[in-house]
Structure formats: C-alpha cells, structure tokens
Design a protein around this motif. Structure first.
Motif, PDB file in Angstrom:
ATOM      1  N   GLY A 231     -83.454   9.578 -31.078  1.00  0.00           N
ATOM      2  CA  GLY A 231     -83.567  10.856 -30.384  1.00  0.00           C
ATOM      3  C   GLY A 231     -82.221  11.350 -29.889  1.00  0.00           C
ATOM      4  O   GLY A 231     -81.934  12.551 -29.936  1.00  0.00           O
ATOM      5  N   ALA A 232     -81.368  10.426 -29.424  1.00  0.00           N
ATOM      6  CA  ALA A 232     -80.025  10.806 -28.986  1.00  0.00           C
ATOM      7  C   ALA A 232     -79.220  11.390 -30.142  1.00  0.00           C
ATOM      8  O   ALA A 232     -78.441  12.332 -29.955  1.00  0.00           O
ATOM      9  CB  ALA A 232     -79.308   9.597 -28.391  1.00  0.00           C
ATOM     10  N   MET A 233     -79.408  10.842 -31.337  1.00  0.00           N
ATOM     11  CA  MET A 233     -78.729  11.410 -32.503  1.00  0.00           C
ATOM     12  C   MET A 233     -79.192  12.834 -32.765  1.00  0.00           C
ATOM     13  O   MET A 233     -78.387  13.721 -33.077  1.00  0.00           O
ATOM     14  CB  MET A 233     -78.977  10.548 -33.735  1.00  0.00           C
ATOM     15  CG  MET A 233     -78.267   9.214 -33.733  1.00  0.00           C
ATOM     16  SD  MET A 233     -78.311   8.411 -35.355  1.00  0.00           S
ATOM     17  CE  MET A 233     -77.185   9.482 -36.277  1.00  0.00           C
ATOM     18  N   PHE A 234     -80.509  13.062 -32.625  1.00  0.00           N
ATOM     19  CA  PHE A 234     -81.030  14.416 -32.807  1.00  0.00           C
ATOM     20  C   PHE A 234     -80.404  15.380 -31.792  1.00  0.00           C
ATOM     21  O   PHE A 234     -79.958  16.473 -32.141  1.00  0.00           O
ATOM     22  CB  PHE A 234     -82.550  14.423 -32.643  1.00  0.00           C
ATOM     23  CG  PHE A 234     -83.301  13.777 -33.781  1.00  0.00           C
ATOM     24  CD1 PHE A 234     -82.828  13.848 -35.073  1.00  0.00           C
ATOM     25  CD2 PHE A 234     -84.492  13.108 -33.557  1.00  0.00           C
ATOM     26  CE1 PHE A 234     -83.510  13.250 -36.120  1.00  0.00           C
ATOM     27  CE2 PHE A 234     -85.182  12.513 -34.583  1.00  0.00           C
ATOM     28  CZ  PHE A 234     -84.692  12.591 -35.880  1.00  0.00           C
ATOM     29  N   GLY A 235     -80.420  14.974 -30.505  1.00  0.00           N
ATOM     30  CA  GLY A 235     -79.899  15.853 -29.467  1.00  0.00           C
ATOM     31  C   GLY A 235     -78.418  16.126 -29.617  1.00  0.00           C
ATOM     32  O   GLY A 235     -77.966  17.277 -29.479  1.00  0.00           O
ATOM     33  N   ALA A 236     -77.636  15.092 -29.908  1.00  0.00           N
ATOM     34  CA  ALA A 236     -76.194  15.275 -30.078  1.00  0.00           C
ATOM     35  C   ALA A 236     -75.896  16.136 -31.303  1.00  0.00           C
ATOM     36  O   ALA A 236     -74.994  16.992 -31.274  1.00  0.00           O
ATOM     37  CB  ALA A 236     -75.519  13.912 -30.203  1.00  0.00           C
ATOM     38  N   SER A 237     -76.634  15.921 -32.379  1.00  0.00           N
ATOM     39  CA  SER A 237     -76.434  16.729 -33.583  1.00  0.00           C
ATOM     40  C   SER A 237     -76.761  18.194 -33.308  1.00  0.00           C
ATOM     41  O   SER A 237     -76.038  19.100 -33.749  1.00  0.00           O
ATOM     42  CB  SER A 237     -77.307  16.216 -34.728  1.00  0.00           C
ATOM     43  OG  SER A 237     -76.952  14.897 -35.085  1.00  0.00           O
ATOM     44  N   GLN A 238     -77.837  18.421 -32.573  1.00  0.00           N
ATOM     45  CA  GLN A 238     -78.224  19.797 -32.247  1.00  0.00           C
ATOM     46  C   GLN A 238     -77.140  20.478 -31.422  1.00  0.00           C
ATOM     47  O   GLN A 238     -76.786  21.635 -31.683  1.00  0.00           O
ATOM     48  CB  GLN A 238     -79.548  19.791 -31.492  1.00  0.00           C
ATOM     49  CG  GLN A 238     -80.123  21.172 -31.235  1.00  0.00           C
ATOM     50  CD  GLN A 238     -81.495  21.102 -30.574  1.00  0.00           C
ATOM     51  OE1 GLN A 238     -82.133  20.052 -30.561  1.00  0.00           O
ATOM     52  NE2 GLN A 238     -81.943  22.201 -30.021  1.00  0.00           N
ATOM     53  N   ALA A 239     -76.604  19.768 -30.424  1.00  0.00           N
ATOM     54  CA  ALA A 239     -75.543  20.353 -29.598  1.00  0.00           C
ATOM     55  C   ALA A 239     -74.291  20.613 -30.418  1.00  0.00           C
ATOM     56  O   ALA A 239     -73.651  21.670 -30.294  1.00  0.00           O
ATOM     57  CB  ALA A 239     -75.221  19.424 -28.429  1.00  0.00           C
ATOM     58  N   GLY A 240     -73.915  19.660 -31.274  1.00  0.00           N
ATOM     59  CA  GLY A 240     -72.730  19.837 -32.099  1.00  0.00           C
ATOM     60  C   GLY A 240     -72.876  20.967 -33.097  1.00  0.00           C
ATOM     61  O   GLY A 240     -71.940  21.755 -33.309  1.00  0.00           O
ATOM     62  N   ILE A 241     -74.032  21.060 -33.715  1.00  0.00           N
ATOM     63  CA  ILE A 241     -74.275  22.137 -34.685  1.00  0.00           C
ATOM     64  C   ILE A 241     -74.198  23.489 -33.994  1.00  0.00           C
ATOM     65  O   ILE A 241     -73.584  24.432 -34.510  1.00  0.00           O
ATOM     66  CB  ILE A 241     -75.642  21.941 -35.361  1.00  0.00           C
ATOM     67  CG1 ILE A 241     -75.612  20.736 -36.303  1.00  0.00           C
ATOM     68  CG2 ILE A 241     -76.063  23.193 -36.128  1.00  0.00           C
ATOM     69  CD1 ILE A 241     -76.971  20.309 -36.789  1.00  0.00           C
ATOM     70  N   THR A 242     -74.814  23.592 -32.815  1.00  0.00           N
ATOM     71  CA  THR A 242     -74.781  24.860 -32.070  1.00  0.00           C
ATOM     72  C   THR A 242     -73.351  25.238 -31.698  1.00  0.00           C
ATOM     73  O   THR A 242     -72.933  26.393 -31.858  1.00  0.00           O
ATOM     74  CB  THR A 242     -75.639  24.744 -30.802  1.00  0.00           C
ATOM     75  OG1 THR A 242     -76.981  24.403 -31.180  1.00  0.00           O
ATOM     76  CG2 THR A 242     -75.646  26.052 -30.034  1.00  0.00           C
ATOM     77  N   ALA A 243     -72.588  24.268 -31.205  1.00  0.00           N
ATOM     78  CA  ALA A 243     -71.208  24.549 -30.792  1.00  0.00           C
ATOM     79  C   ALA A 243     -70.340  24.944 -31.978  1.00  0.00           C
ATOM     80  O   ALA A 243     -69.534  25.888 -31.892  1.00  0.00           O
ATOM     81  CB  ALA A 243     -70.621  23.320 -30.102  1.00  0.00           C
ATOM     82  N   LEU A 244     -70.484  24.254 -33.094  1.00  0.00           N
ATOM     83  CA  LEU A 244     -69.629  24.538 -34.242  1.00  0.00           C
ATOM     84  C   LEU A 244     -69.964  25.883 -34.881  1.00  0.00           C
ATOM     85  O   LEU A 244     -69.053  26.646 -35.265  1.00  0.00           O
ATOM     86  CB  LEU A 244     -69.761  23.417 -35.282  1.00  0.00           C
ATOM     87  CG  LEU A 244     -68.823  23.541 -36.498  1.00  0.00           C
ATOM     88  CD1 LEU A 244     -67.359  23.595 -36.062  1.00  0.00           C
ATOM     89  CD2 LEU A 244     -69.046  22.366 -37.454  1.00  0.00           C
ATOM     90  N   THR A 245     -71.251  26.199 -35.003  1.00  0.00           N
ATOM     91  CA  THR A 245     -71.610  27.492 -35.592  1.00  0.00           C
ATOM     92  C   THR A 245     -71.150  28.649 -34.700  1.00  0.00           C
ATOM     93  O   THR A 245     -70.762  29.705 -35.215  1.00  0.00           O
ATOM     94  CB  THR A 245     -73.129  27.580 -35.817  1.00  0.00           C
ATOM     95  OG1 THR A 245     -73.827  27.237 -34.611  1.00  0.00           O
ATOM     96  CG2 THR A 245     -73.568  26.645 -36.934  1.00  0.00           C
ATOM     97  N   GLU A 246     -71.178  28.451 -33.387  1.00  0.00           N
ATOM     98  CA  GLU A 246     -70.651  29.485 -32.491  1.00  0.00           C
ATOM     99  C   GLU A 246     -69.143  29.636 -32.666  1.00  0.00           C
ATOM    100  O   GLU A 246     -68.610  30.751 -32.706  1.00  0.00           O
ATOM    101  CB  GLU A 246     -70.981  29.149 -31.039  1.00  0.00           C
ATOM    102  CG  GLU A 246     -72.448  29.333 -30.683  1.00  0.00           C
ATOM    103  CD  GLU A 246     -72.721  29.024 -29.228  1.00  0.00           C
ATOM    104  OE1 GLU A 246     -71.778  28.583 -28.523  1.00  0.00           O
ATOM    105  OE2 GLU A 246     -73.870  29.229 -28.794  1.00  0.00           O
ATOM    106  N   LYS A 247     -68.447  28.529 -32.804  1.00  0.00           N
ATOM    107  CA  LYS A 247     -67.001  28.579 -33.009  1.00  0.00           C
ATOM    108  C   LYS A 247     -66.648  29.272 -34.317  1.00  0.00           C
ATOM    109  O   LYS A 247     -65.644  30.005 -34.395  1.00  0.00           O
ATOM    110  CB  LYS A 247     -66.429  27.158 -33.004  1.00  0.00           C
ATOM    111  CG  LYS A 247     -64.929  27.101 -33.258  1.00  0.00           C
ATOM    112  CD  LYS A 247     -64.451  25.658 -33.326  1.00  0.00           C
ATOM    113  CE  LYS A 247     -62.964  25.597 -33.683  1.00  0.00           C
ATOM    114  NZ  LYS A 247     -62.478  24.194 -33.789  1.00  0.00           N
ATOM    115  N   LEU A 248     -67.472  29.071 -35.332  1.00  0.00           N
ATOM    116  CA  LEU A 248     -67.217  29.679 -36.639  1.00  0.00           C
ATOM    117  C   LEU A 248     -67.723  31.111 -36.716  1.00  0.00           C
ATOM    118  O   LEU A 248     -67.602  31.762 -37.770  1.00  0.00           O
ATOM    119  CB  LEU A 248     -67.873  28.844 -37.740  1.00  0.00           C
ATOM    120  CG  LEU A 248     -67.329  27.415 -37.904  1.00  0.00           C
ATOM    121  CD1 LEU A 248     -68.173  26.631 -38.910  1.00  0.00           C
ATOM    122  CD2 LEU A 248     -65.867  27.459 -38.350  1.00  0.00           C
TER     123      LEU A 248
END
Length: 407
Positions: A231-248
């Motif tokens: 579950g931690a992998m899911f949550g961290a991946s979700q946060a990272g994906i959100t942050a990176l797509t916003e940056k891009l």
C-alpha cells in the motif's frame, strides 16, 4: 482454467461482488473531490479522506472477524446498508457546508462500515473451491480472478468519479456508490453461495482443535506487514506521479498514468493462472518482491511523460503477482476459522499503508520533487523483499481441508 472458475462461481456471484466492491474504490477519491469543492479547502478534504481511510483500516479486520464467527450473510447485509447510509450522510453534510469535525466523523463512519466485499469474496470463492474438491491450481486461479476484479475496480472506480465530477458533481459519484452498496452489497450477502461457503468452512475447521483455531503462525503477520508496504508503494507512486505530471505541465495525465499501471497489473494477474504448479508460493513471493525492487528503481530517474508511462506500466506487471501470491499464502497458512479476518487484514493494510505513504510522500514531493516520493516506493519495495527472503511460510498440504459430504 478460468472456465472452471466461472463454472464454480456461477454467473451472478462475480457480477454482484464486483459491483459491490466498486464503491470502495470510488469513495476515497470521491470524498476528497467532494469536500474540496464544497469547502474550498484541500486541508479539510485531506482530513475527511484520511478519516475515511483510518476508519476502513481499523474496522476492516473487525468486519472480517465477525463474518468468520457469525457468517457473511447478516454481517455483509448490515454493513452494506450502514455504509450506504454513512456515504449518503457524508454527501449531505458536505453539500450543507458542515464543520470539518463533522465531516471527519462521517468520513470515519463511511470507512468503518465498508462491508469488505473484496476480502469476503475471496474467502467465499476459496471455500467453494475447497468444498468442490479443487486442487491448489484451481484455488490459485480463483485468487487470480478475484485479484483481477480488485484491480479493475480500483481502475474503474476513480475513473467513474472523475467522469461524474467532470459532467455533473462529485456528489453524483458518491450517491451512485451508495446505491451500489445498498443493492449489490445486499445481493452479495444474500447470494446462495453464502450458505454453501459457510458450510464448507465449518467442515474444514474440524481439522483443528480450539487452540489451533485461534492461533496464527508468525508468517501471517509478515504477510500483513508486506501488504502495508505494498500500500505504501501505491501511495508513494500516486504522489510521485501527481507531482511529476504537474511539473511537466500535464496534471490531467496523472489519472491516466495510474490507470495504465492498473490495467497492466490486471492483465498480468489473469496470466498468473498459467504459472506452473511446481513453482511454490514462497518462491513466487520472493520473485515478485525482487521484481518490485528492480522495476521501481527507474522511477527515481524518470523526467519525461513518455518515460513515466513506460516505467509505471512495467512496474504494474509486478504488483498483481505480489498481491495474488500474498493472498494465496495467507489462504494456505491461516486456520479456516480466521480466513475472512485475515483477508480483511490484508486489504486494510493496503489502505492504511497507502494513506500513510501518500501523506508522507506528498510532503516530500512538495519539498524535494517527484524523485523523493518515488524513493519512498523504492524503500517500501526493498522492505517487502527483505520480508520475503527472511520469512519461511509453512504451506501445508491442503488435504486436511477436503470438503465434507454435502448435506
């Protein structure tokens, strides 16, 4: 093999169990979007969503334990109706601009009353398979099928919420979830397989004495911890994906990237039925966690949208084997009298781990960028691998769980 599974479960049970577990995937994101829109505060939305996750994490195993002791029929029916009422109350309170405290209370109630249809469907399906005299290969196929239903629900649920929010209002998605809970949750509870599954489970518990029924092997707790880390992998991946797509400059792609990962995971989950029986569950667990480590490391170095899609989709191929194998190991090592509780613990662990990691990695992403959030996922994968290589789950022969003659 899946033809045998569908023949075993029948045409109705998979449909009502899928539609009954869909609201669980809708309510987390739906509550966040609803409270954020009605209150205008992301902090308030986070508190309400966090309370919902906390309620589900704490109460999920309790619902499973009650189902083990009193049977699924009454427990699931009561929880489904209570959950429908709690979700509706949360919608009405949000639309009425209720205070944050009330939203948190209602969010916690909405989480605590989740009927745990996913874990209980696994328990029921396995009981049906064991009662029919199925071997481990068929049971593995049943677990793969149930895992795929979960994956599809967690892809389709947020998509339905996003569609409802775009076309009408987030409240529409949560009200739809309440209707599904009341109708399909009740249908799942009242399905004739409830009686058959409980009869098989009761017969299988005669192989143990009263002390054995209450005792869990140490490896069962390691499996619960590894699901928290998943579950931690899911949550961290979700946060990272959100942050990176916003940056891009493409924030709308975040949901699509996460959905693509879920689709790949579901596809690989279906293929798990083809793994040779000679490859045991402990070996599969270690292989799956090794794949989680190897495939998650590239996340830290992703810097473009195309690379993000590629890395995340490939990583999704390791999620389903890990999840299905952990559920399979749990089915083999825990007493039948505590199977529903144990399955609910695994699902609640995913929810709790995801919520905690999302909060932590979200802060890291704000301060240090997407790589910091993805690093949390890598650390969680490393811990999963450590557990799989240091734990020796004893998987006894299923012969003692042979079904009793049908009355």
């Amino acid at each position: 093999m899946y033809r045998d599974t569908l023949s075993l479960l029948g045409p109705v049970l998979p449909v009502v169990s899928f539609l009954g577990r869909l609201p669980t995937a809708m309510c987390q994101l739906g509550s966040l979007l609803l409270v954020a829109e009605t209150s205008g505060s992301l902090t308030t939305a986070g508190l309400a969503g966090g309370a919902l996750a906390a309620g589900q994490t704490v109460a999920g195993p309790v619902v499973g334990r009650l189902a083990d002791r009193r049977g699924q029929r009454g427990v699931v029916a009561a929880a489904s109706l209570a959950n429908a009422v709690a979700v509706t109350a949360l919608v009405l309170a949000a639309l009425a601009h209720a205070a944050t405290g009330w939203l948190m209370v209602l969010g916690a109630l909405a989480g605590a009353t989740v009927p745990q249809i996913g874990p209980l469907a696994r328990t029921r399906s396995v009981a049906l398979a064991r009662r029919s005299g199925a071997d481990d290969r068929v049971v593995g196929t049943v677990l793969s099928f149930e895992g795929t239903l979960d994956e599809v629900s967690f892809v389709l649920g947020p998509a339905l919420v996003g569609l409802a929010a775009a076309i009408a209002h987030p409240a529409a998605a949560l009200l739809l979830a309440a209707v599904l809970l009341a109708v399909c949750g009740t249908a799942f509870a009242l399905h004739p397989s409830t009686r058959v599954a409980e009869g098989g489970a009761t017969a299988s518990t005669t192989r143990t004495d009263a002390a054995e029924r209450g005792r869990l092997p140490r490896s069962a707790y390691a499996l619960r911890i590894t699901m928290v880390l998943q579950g931690a992998m899911f949550g961290a991946s979700q946060a990272g994906i959100t942050a990176l797509t916003e940056k891009l400059g493409a924030p709308a792609q975040a949901g699509l990237v996460y959905a693509a990962m879920g689709v790949m995971s579901a596809a690989v989950g279906l293929s798990m039925a083809g793994v040779p029986a000679r490859i045991g569950l402990p070996t599969r667990w270690r292989a799956a966690t090794a794949a989680l480590v190897v495939l998650s490391v590239p996340l830290v170095f992703v810097d473009s949208l195309v690379a993000l899609y590629a890395v995340v989709v490939v990583l999704g191929a390791a999620y389903a084997p890990h999840l299905i194998t952990v559920f399979g190991l749990t089915e083999r090592i825990v007493p039948a009298s505590r199977l529903a509780e144990s399955m609910a613990f695994l699902t609640s662990g995913i929810v709790g781990g995801q919520a905690l990691a999302l909060a932590l990695s979200g802060r890291l992403a704000e301060s240090h960028g997407a790589p910091a959030a993805f690093a949390v996922a890598v650390v969680a994968a490393l811990l999963c691998a450590t557990l799989s290589w240091t734990t020796r789950p004893h998987t006894p022969s299923p012969a003692p769980r042979q079904p009793a003659p049908t009355p």
